[in-house]
Design a protein around this motif. Structure first.
Motif, short mmCIF file in Angstrom:
data_model
loop_
_atom_site.label_atom_id
_atom_site.label_comp_id
_atom_site.label_asym_id
_atom_site.label_seq_id
_atom_site.Cartn_x
_atom_site.Cartn_y
_atom_site.Cartn_z
N LEU A 312 0.79 -1.23 0.00
CA LEU A 312 0.00 0.00 0.00
C LEU A 312 0.82 1.28 0.00
N CYS A 313 1.92 1.34 0.74
CA CYS A 313 2.71 2.57 0.75
C CYS A 313 3.13 2.95 -0.67
N HIS A 314 3.60 1.96 -1.42
CA HIS A 314 4.01 2.25 -2.79
C HIS A 314 2.81 2.50 -3.71
N GLY A 315 1.77 1.69 -3.56
CA GLY A 315 0.59 1.90 -4.40
C GLY A 315 -0.01 3.29 -4.22
N MET A 316 -0.03 3.76 -2.98
CA MET A 316 -0.59 5.09 -2.69
C MET A 316 0.39 6.21 -3.05
N SER A 317 1.67 5.88 -3.13
CA SER A 317 2.67 6.92 -3.42
C SER A 317 2.60 7.41 -4.85
N TYR A 318 2.16 6.55 -5.75
CA TYR A 318 2.20 6.91 -7.16
C TYR A 318 1.30 8.10 -7.49
N PRO A 319 0.06 8.15 -7.04
CA PRO A 319 -0.72 9.36 -7.29
C PRO A 319 -0.22 10.57 -6.49
N ILE A 320 0.41 10.33 -5.33
CA ILE A 320 0.98 11.46 -4.57
C ILE A 320 2.05 12.14 -5.41
N ALA A 321 2.90 11.36 -6.03
CA ALA A 321 3.94 11.93 -6.89
C ALA A 321 3.35 12.45 -8.20
N GLY A 322 2.37 11.73 -8.73
CA GLY A 322 1.83 12.09 -10.04
C GLY A 322 0.95 13.32 -10.05
N ASN A 323 0.32 13.64 -8.91
CA ASN A 323 -0.58 14.79 -8.85
C ASN A 323 0.07 16.01 -8.21
N VAL A 324 1.39 16.00 -8.06
CA VAL A 324 2.07 17.11 -7.41
C VAL A 324 1.74 18.43 -8.09
N ASP A 402 5.49 17.56 7.40
CA ASP A 402 4.42 17.10 8.28
C ASP A 402 3.21 16.61 7.50
N GLY A 403 3.38 15.52 6.79
CA GLY A 403 2.26 14.89 6.11
C GLY A 403 1.97 15.44 4.73
N LEU A 404 0.92 14.89 4.12
CA LEU A 404 0.55 15.29 2.76
C LEU A 404 0.17 16.76 2.68
N GLY A 405 -0.35 17.28 3.77
CA GLY A 405 -0.71 18.70 3.78
C GLY A 405 0.50 19.59 3.58
N ALA A 406 1.66 19.16 4.02
CA ALA A 406 2.88 19.96 3.92
C ALA A 406 3.51 19.90 2.53
N VAL A 407 3.03 18.99 1.67
CA VAL A 407 3.55 18.95 0.30
C VAL A 407 2.48 19.38 -0.70
N GLY A 408 1.44 20.07 -0.21
CA GLY A 408 0.50 20.72 -1.11
C GLY A 408 -0.86 20.10 -1.27
N TYR A 409 -1.18 19.03 -0.50
CA TYR A 409 -2.48 18.38 -0.66
C TYR A 409 -3.44 18.78 0.45
N THR A 410 -4.73 18.72 0.13
CA THR A 410 -5.79 18.96 1.10
C THR A 410 -6.77 17.79 1.03
N LYS A 411 -7.75 17.79 1.92
CA LYS A 411 -8.77 16.74 1.91
C LYS A 411 -9.54 16.72 0.60
N ASP A 412 -9.62 17.87 -0.07
CA ASP A 412 -10.33 17.92 -1.36
C ASP A 412 -9.64 17.09 -2.43
N ASP A 413 -8.35 16.80 -2.23
CA ASP A 413 -7.59 16.03 -3.22
C ASP A 413 -7.72 14.52 -3.03
N ILE A 414 -8.33 14.11 -1.94
CA ILE A 414 -8.37 12.68 -1.62
C ILE A 414 -9.05 11.85 -2.72
N PRO A 415 -10.18 12.27 -3.29
CA PRO A 415 -10.78 11.46 -4.37
C PRO A 415 -9.83 11.21 -5.53
N ALA A 416 -9.05 12.24 -5.90
CA ALA A 416 -8.10 12.07 -7.01
C ALA A 416 -6.97 11.12 -6.61
N LEU A 417 -6.54 11.21 -5.36
CA LEU A 417 -5.48 10.32 -4.89
C LEU A 417 -5.96 8.87 -4.85
N VAL A 418 -7.18 8.66 -4.42
CA VAL A 418 -7.74 7.31 -4.41
C VAL A 418 -7.89 6.79 -5.83
#
Length: 451
Positions: A312-324, A402-418
C-alpha cells in the motif's frame, strides 16, 4: 577491495536451514529467484570498461541525468570506458521521476544508435529509464503500452532477449540495480505505473559506495525512506502461498510473488542496517561507513521486494507523486515540481502499517523492535500503533514534512489520490489486508498530518 557476489549462491546458503524450507518446496506459487549479480567495493567503477570489453561491446549507451553528468560517479565511469577503448554515446536527458514522455525520448535515442550494451549511472530514475530504452530498442515493433503493467497497459510478457545492461547506482534507495522493474509517471492518468519483467533486470550492478558521497542530505533521506519502505512492505506483504490462482505457464508468473522465507531474510536484514545507519548517513555526508552501509541496504531490500513485492505505501505513493502541484523538493535542483519517490512513499507509512498490522501483528512488532521500539509489554492488538509511532519518530528526527498537507495536498484532493491508487493493483493486491475505496480514503486522510 571489491568482490563479485553470486546472489543465487548467497540465497541458498542463507536460507538452507530456514525451518520453513520444506513447506516452501511444496508450493508452486513461488518461482526461482532472479536478480542481477552485484559487484561491491570502493572504486569498483574502474572495472566497467573491462566488463564491457569482456562482453564484446562495440557501441555502448551511457545514460545519466544532467545533474550527475558532471559529478564524480559519471566521470569515473567515462574514464574507465576511455581507458579501455570502449566506444560510447552519452544520453543525459533522463528526467528525475520519469514520465511516459521522458521514457519515449530515451527509447528513441536508443533505437537510433544500434547499441549493443547499456550503462546506467544514477538513481532509480536513470536505471529504470535505461531498462525501458534497452527493452524497446530490442523490440522495435512493440507499442509502448504492450509491456506496461495492466490495467494501464497490456502487460504482455517479454519473450525476446535484451542487451546487457550494467547499472551503477548513485543513491541508496531504489534497489533498481537488482530488479526487473521500471517505474514511470503515466501522464494521461497522473499516476505512476511501470514495466515488471525479469527480462529487464540489469546484467550487473556496480555498487561503489564512494558514489553515495555526492548525495545531498535530502536526497540521502528520501532514498533511505525508500529502502525502509521496501523492507517493511515486502516483509509484511501477503504471503506467497496465499496468492492464487497459480499461472498456467511460468512466463506469466508475476515478478512480485508475496512474502516468503527467502525474501524475508533480505528484508529483515535491510531493516537492521537502516536502523543502525540511516540517521548517520543523512546527517553526515562524509560518513563513508554509514553511506556505504545504506548503499548495501538498498541492495538487500531490492532483492527482498524485487521478489516479494511492495504493497500500500508504494501503491498510494504513485498518485501522490503524479498529482504534485507546486511542491519544490529541497536538494534536487529541478525546475519542475516534485514530491520525491521516497518521500511520497513514507508519508503514508504510519497510517498504512497501523491498518495492515491486524493481519500479521508479529511481523509488525518485530519490525518496530528492529527500528528501536521497546515491545516487551506491547499486546498483539497494539502492533500497528507501536510501529506507526516508531515510524513517526524517525520521520520527525529526520525533519520530514508534516504529512501530505505539507507537500501541497488537502482533503479535497483525496478522491483524485484514491482514483490514482486503484489502478496500482500490481502492488496493492499484495497488501496483507483487503481494502476498499473507503479504506484508501481514510488512509490518505490520516496521512494529511503526521505529528
Amino acid at each position: 577491495m571489491c568482490t563479485t557476489i553470486s546472489l543465487d549462491l548467497l540465497v541458498f546458503v542463507w536460507t538452507v536451514f530456514i525451518p520453513m524450507i520444506n513447506r516452501l518446496i511444496n508450493y508452486t506459487l513461488i518461482s526461482l529467484f532472479h536478480y542481477s549479480n552485484i559487484r561491491y567495493g570502493e572504486g569498483v567503477s574502474k572495472e566497467i570498461g573491462m566488463d564491457l570489453q569482456n562482453l564484446g561491446a562495440k557501441n555502448v549507451c551511457v545514460m545519466t541525468d544532467r545533474n550527475l553528468s558532471q559529478l564524480p560517479p559519471m566521470k569515473a565511469v567515462v574514464e574507465s570506458l576511455v581507458k579501455n577503448g570502449v566506444k560510447y554515446k552519452v544520453y543525459d536527458n533522463v528526467r528525475v521521476e520519469p514520465t511516459d514522455s521522458s521514457f519515449k525520448d530515451a527509447i528513441s535515442f536508443a533505437k537510433n544508435h544500434a547499441f549493443d550494451a547499456f550503462v546506467a549511472v544514477g538513481g532509480g530514475s536513470v536505471i529504470d529509464t535505461c531498462k525501458a530504452a534497452n527493452l524497446y530498442a530490442c523490440h522495435p515493433d512493440a507499442d509502448f503500452l504492450d509491456f506496461v503493467n495492466a490495467p494501464i497497459g497490456k502487460g504482455k510478457p517479454v519473450s525476446g532477449a535484451v542487451k546487457p545492461l550494467i547499472a551503477v547506482p548513485t543513491t541508496a534507495g531504489t534497489g533498481s540495480e537488482t530488479t526487473g522493474v521500471a517505474i514511470f509517471d503515466y501522464e494521461p492518468l497522473k499516476a505512476k505505473t511501470g514495466i515488471a519483467s525479469r527480462a529487464i533486470r540489469p546484467t550487473l550492478g556496480i555498487v561503489d559506495p564512494t558514489h553515495t558521497l555526492s548525495m545531498p542530505e535530502r536526497v540521502a533521506a528520501n532514498s533511505g525512506f525508500d529502502v525502509l519502505c521496501h523492507a517493511l512492505e515486502s516483509y509484511t506483504a501477503l504471503p506467497y502461498d496465499q496468492r492464487s490462482p497459480c499461472p498456467t505457464n511460468p512466463i506469466n508468473r508475476p515478478a512480485y510473488q508475496g512474502s516468503n522465507p527467502i525474501s524475508d531474510v533480505w528484508s529483515r536484514h535491510a531493516l537492521h542496517v537502516v536502523a543502525k545507519y540511516m540517521k548517520r548517513a543523512v546527517r553526515d555526508p562524509e560518513d563513508l561507513e554509514a553511506r556505504s552501509s545504506m548503499h548495501l541496504a538498498s541492495v538487500f531490500a531490492g532483492i527482498g521486494f524485487g521478489n516479494a513485492g511492495v504493497h500500500l505505501c508504494h501503491g498510494m505513493s504513485y498518485p501522490i507523486a503524479g498529482n504534485v502541484k507546486t511542491h519544490s523538493a529541497k536538494g534536487y535542483n529541478l525546475e519542475h515540481p516534485l514530491v520525491p519517490h521516497g518521500l511520497s512513499v513514507v508519508l503514508t507509512s504510519p497510517a498504512v502499517f497501523n491498518f495492515t498490522a491486524p493481519m500479521c501483528p508479529e511481523r509488525h512488532l518485530e519490525a518496530a523492535e528492529i527500528l528501536g521500539a521497546d515491545i516487551r509489554q506491547v499486546k498483539r492488538e497494539d502492533a500497528g500503533a507501536v510501529l506507526a509511532d516508531t515510524l513517526r519518530q524517525i520521520l520527525f528526527d529526520l525533519h520530514v514534512e508534516d504529512g501530505l498537507g505539507a507537500v501541497g495536498y488537502t482533503k479535497d484532493d483525496i478522491p483524485a489520490l484514491v482514483k490514482g491508487t486503484i489502478p496500482q493493483e500490481r502492488v496493492t493486491k499484495l497488501s496483507p489486508r483487503a481494502h476498499t475505496v473507503e479504506d484508501l480514503s481514510r488512509l490518505f486522510e490520516a496521512s494529511m498530518k503526521l505529528y
